[in-house]
Design a protein around this motif. Structure first.
Motif, PDB file in Angstrom:
ATOM      1  N   ILE A 174       0.867  -1.179  -0.011  1.00  0.00           N
ATOM      2  CA  ILE A 174      -0.093   0.054   0.014  1.00  0.00           C
ATOM      3  C   ILE A 174       0.824   1.323  -0.073  1.00  0.00           C
ATOM      4  CG2 ILE A 174      -1.596   1.338   1.230  1.00  0.00           C
ATOM      5  CD1 ILE A 174      -2.949  -1.054  -0.152  1.00  0.00           C
ATOM      6  N   THR A 209       2.233   1.945  -3.335  1.00  0.00           N
ATOM      7  CA  THR A 209       1.469   2.112  -4.403  1.00  0.00           C
ATOM      8  C   THR A 209       0.877   3.475  -4.244  1.00  0.00           C
ATOM      9  OG1 THR A 209       0.104  -0.042  -4.214  1.00  0.00           O
ATOM     10  CG2 THR A 209      -0.954   1.937  -4.976  1.00  0.00           C
ATOM     11  N   VAL A 210       1.025   4.145  -2.870  1.00  0.00           N
ATOM     12  CA  VAL A 210       0.836   5.602  -2.826  1.00  0.00           C
ATOM     13  C   VAL A 210       2.282   6.398  -3.530  1.00  0.00           C
ATOM     14  CG1 VAL A 210       1.126   7.785  -1.122  1.00  0.00           C
ATOM     15  CG2 VAL A 210      -0.245   5.705  -0.504  1.00  0.00           C
ATOM     16  N   VAL A 261       1.736   6.113  -7.338  1.00  0.00           N
ATOM     17  CA  VAL A 261       0.536   7.115  -7.781  1.00  0.00           C
ATOM     18  C   VAL A 261       0.956   8.892  -7.726  1.00  0.00           C
ATOM     19  CG1 VAL A 261      -1.818   8.100  -7.120  1.00  0.00           C
ATOM     20  CG2 VAL A 261      -1.630   5.890  -6.896  1.00  0.00           C
ATOM     21  N   GLN A 313       5.481  -3.398  -9.421  1.00  0.00           N
ATOM     22  CA  GLN A 313       4.008  -2.943  -9.137  1.00  0.00           C
ATOM     23  C   GLN A 313       3.933  -1.995 -10.428  1.00  0.00           C
ATOM     24  OE1 GLN A 313       2.423  -5.296  -7.412  1.00  0.00           O
ATOM     25  NE2 GLN A 313       0.919  -3.475  -6.825  1.00  0.00           N
ATOM     26  N   HIS A 359      -4.058  10.550 -13.613  1.00  0.00           N
ATOM     27  CA  HIS A 359      -4.414  11.508 -12.296  1.00  0.00           C
ATOM     28  C   HIS A 359      -4.246  13.001 -12.817  1.00  0.00           C
ATOM     29  CE1 HIS A 359      -4.000  13.356  -8.457  1.00  0.00           C
ATOM     30  NE2 HIS A 359      -4.371  12.487  -8.077  1.00  0.00           N
ATOM     31  N   ALA A 378      -3.622   6.276 -12.055  1.00  0.00           N
ATOM     32  CA  ALA A 378      -4.036   6.099 -10.401  1.00  0.00           C
ATOM     33  C   ALA A 378      -4.908   5.065 -10.522  1.00  0.00           C
ATOM     34  CB  ALA A 378      -4.484   7.211 -10.202  1.00  0.00           C
ATOM     35  N   PHE A 379      -5.832   4.845 -11.024  1.00  0.00           N
ATOM     36  CA  PHE A 379      -6.826   3.761 -10.869  1.00  0.00           C
ATOM     37  C   PHE A 379      -6.272   2.490 -10.989  1.00  0.00           C
ATOM     38  CE2 PHE A 379     -10.167   0.690 -12.098  1.00  0.00           C
ATOM     39  CZ  PHE A 379     -11.048   0.931 -10.943  1.00  0.00           C
ATOM     40  N   THR A 413      -2.913   1.909 -10.948  1.00  0.00           N
ATOM     41  CA  THR A 413      -2.094   1.587  -9.673  1.00  0.00           C
ATOM     42  C   THR A 413      -2.581   1.152  -8.580  1.00  0.00           C
ATOM     43  OG1 THR A 413      -0.796   3.200 -10.994  1.00  0.00           O
ATOM     44  CG2 THR A 413      -0.046   2.681  -8.539  1.00  0.00           C
ATOM     45  N   TRP A 414      -3.796   1.828  -8.035  1.00  0.00           N
ATOM     46  CA  TRP A 414      -4.479   1.390  -7.051  1.00  0.00           C
ATOM     47  C   TRP A 414      -4.860   0.012  -7.012  1.00  0.00           C
ATOM     48  CZ3 TRP A 414      -3.672   2.777  -2.198  1.00  0.00           C
ATOM     49  CH2 TRP A 414      -3.537   3.789  -1.915  1.00  0.00           C
ATOM     50  N   GLY A 423      -2.228  -2.579  -6.619  1.00  0.00           N
ATOM     51  CA  GLY A 423      -2.035  -2.571  -5.446  1.00  0.00           C
ATOM     52  C   GLY A 423      -2.804  -3.237  -4.387  1.00  0.00           C
ATOM     53  N   VAL A 424      -4.016  -2.962  -4.555  1.00  0.00           N
ATOM     54  CA  VAL A 424      -5.152  -3.915  -3.750  1.00  0.00           C
ATOM     55  C   VAL A 424      -5.196  -5.445  -4.162  1.00  0.00           C
ATOM     56  CG1 VAL A 424      -7.587  -3.991  -2.875  1.00  0.00           C
ATOM     57  CG2 VAL A 424      -6.312  -1.799  -3.254  1.00  0.00           C
TER      58      VAL A 424
END
Length: 484
Positions: free
Chosen positions: A180, A183-184, A187, A343, A367, A374-375, A377-378, A381-382
């Motif tokens: 996580i 991932t931040v 982003v 990632q 983004h 961003a989407f 990547t998130w 990540g999840v």
């Protein structure tokens, strides 16, 4: 030399600190079950081994086999990459050369490969983070530091049972958080400089060399007997499970367009990378299996540092105490950089497939401030973080490797197909000896896939079938090539 340095930086990652344990010790099951047996064992011996067998000290020979396979595959990858004048992944190359359906299969497969390899690495990171806390004298409850599913259970270094095999109430919080946090970072945007990469490579190499140099003084030759406790089946399974630690070598092939003399430089860069990395990996495996009995690393996501920890507890030694810290820091830095890169690569696969209209448009939206996907990547990540908190390193590594090997089979087959269909197309690099090397690459990759459990194959086929349903029912109709 530049190509070789690039390759070493990509290959020397976290696998040698983490996956080497499950390769040596295997992933044994409580009872003999054909689903948990390697395919090759099921064919030859009707699945008499309970679970995936470990290679034991013979992992050194497994690593040699993997290096040979990577050499053949790397040359095939280089030819395919040299036909496309842009940087990209196997998905990009096959989309431009073999068509949309094959590209979809490879893209869907790469999602599996990237996701499960990073799950394995993040579980390994968590194990090393726990070791670092232990070195600093900060105890924490194992409930929040170990996966919820433990096929071999969990014991302390004294052999006392903490958790029985199976599910338990817990979650691997460090594995979840590192994904996580990175991932931040992704982003917000990150550009890794060559100097930063070189520093991380040097730290990782230093940690490996220190472990080898110090460990040689504490080897017990009796631990090498039997050298191959599970025979050919164990050696093949060991090579199959550790294969993904080598996948960074494809960075050499993707640089083929920038070479002054690709036909000469690319093979030298790939072979030199594999020779140097294989030598280091073999040395680590031989030292590790000489320090502790090979069975002691079963289910261990941090086998190298835990071997040093066992030695320090058995006979306190200042040299071992500080060596353990050096190896810990090198492994943790290597894993952070590895998770970050993969990632980033996984998000790019989602982005590229969305840009080609094979996935929803939201995956390719940028983004507004950071100009990153961003989407995607998130989502990536999840997708990695939650399973990393639930499962053990052995189960995750098996799925990562079958995805990697299958992708390489398709890449090697693509070289043969394009030699027939587009012989006139410009190639900055050609695999030598005609179709021989691509055929050998396919054969060896399938052989290594046969070293993985039947259950891993079943899960992989289910993943591919789901992918084909998604393509037929959704992606194909959105494609720019679709006609009613």
């Amino acid at each position: 030399m530049s190509l070789t340095a690039l390759g070493i930086g990509a290959v020397i990652g976290s696998g040698i600190f983490t996956v080497i344990g499950t390769a040596i010790g295997g992933n044994p099951a409580a009872l003999a079950d054909w689903r948990a047996s390697p395919v090759i064992d099921l064919i030859l011996h009707h699945g008499h081994i309970a679970g995936r067998p470990g290679a034991g000290p013979a992992l050194a020979l497994s690593l040699l086999l993997v290096a040979v396979v990577c050499c053949f595959t790397g040359l095939c990858y280089a030819e395919l990459a040299s036909m496309i004048p842009i940087a990209g992944s196997a998905y990009t190359y096959t989309y431009a050369t073999l068509g949309e359906l094959i590209a979809w299969i490879i893209g869907w497969d790469l999602i599996l490969e990237y996701a499960f390899s990073n799950m394995s690495v993040s579980v390994g990171f968590a194990a090393h983070f726990v070791d670092l806390l232990d070195w600093l004298g900060v105890p924490m409850s194992p409930k929040w530091l170990s996966p919820a599913y433990l096929p071999q259970g969990l014991t302390d270094l004294a052999g006392n049972t903490i958790y029985a095999p199976g599910w338990h109430f817990g979650f691997n919080i460090p594995a979840f958080l590192i994904v996580i946090l990175l991932t931040v970072v992704l982003v917000r945007g990150i550009r890794e400089s060559a100097r930063t990469n070189n520093i991380m490579v040097l730290i990782k190499l230093a940690a490996i060399l220190v472990f080898i140099g110090v460990g040689l003084h504490f080897i017990h030759p009796s631990y090498y007997h039997p050298f191959s406790p599970n025979g050919w089946s164990g050696m093949l399974a060991g090579g199959s499970i550790i294969f993904f630690t080598y996948i960074g070598f494809d960075s050499v092939s993707t640089a083929s367009e920038e070479c002054r003399n690709a036909q000469r430089d690319v093979p030298i860069g790939i072979i030199a990378t594999l020779v140097i990395c294989t030598t280091l990996y073999i040395a680590v495996s031989l030292v590790l299996t000489g320090l502790v009995p090979w069975r002691s690393v079963i289910g261990d996501a941090a086998p190298v540092v835990n071997a040093l920890r066992r030695l320090t507890l058995a006979s306190p030694n200042t040299l071992l105490h500080w060596t353990r810290l050096i190896v810990l820091l090198g492994a943790i830095i290597g894993m952070i950089s590895s998770i970050l890169v993969f990632q980033l690569g996984q998000a790019r696969i989602w982005f590229a497939m969305s840009r080609d209209r094979l996935l929803p448009d939201t995956f390719s939206r940028l983004h507004p401030r950071f100009r990153t996907p961003a989407f995607a990547t998130w989502f990536a990540g999840v997708l990695v973080a939650i399973p990393a908190g639930l499962f053990d390193v052995g189960t995750l590594a098996e799925l990562s490797n079958i995805g990697t090997l299958f992708a390489f089979v398709l890449v090697s087959a693509g070289v043969i197909v394009l030699r027939k269909k587009q012989p006139e197309r410009r190639r900055g690099f050609r695999v030598p000896f005609g179709p021989l090397f691509p055929i050998l690459s396919i054969v060896f990759c399938i052989l290594l896939m046969a070293g993985l459990p039947v259950l891993t194959w079943l899960r992989f086929f289910v993943w591919l079938v789901i992918g084909l349903f998604v393509y037929v029912l959704y992606s194909r109709k959105r494609s720019e090539f679709y006609t009613d």
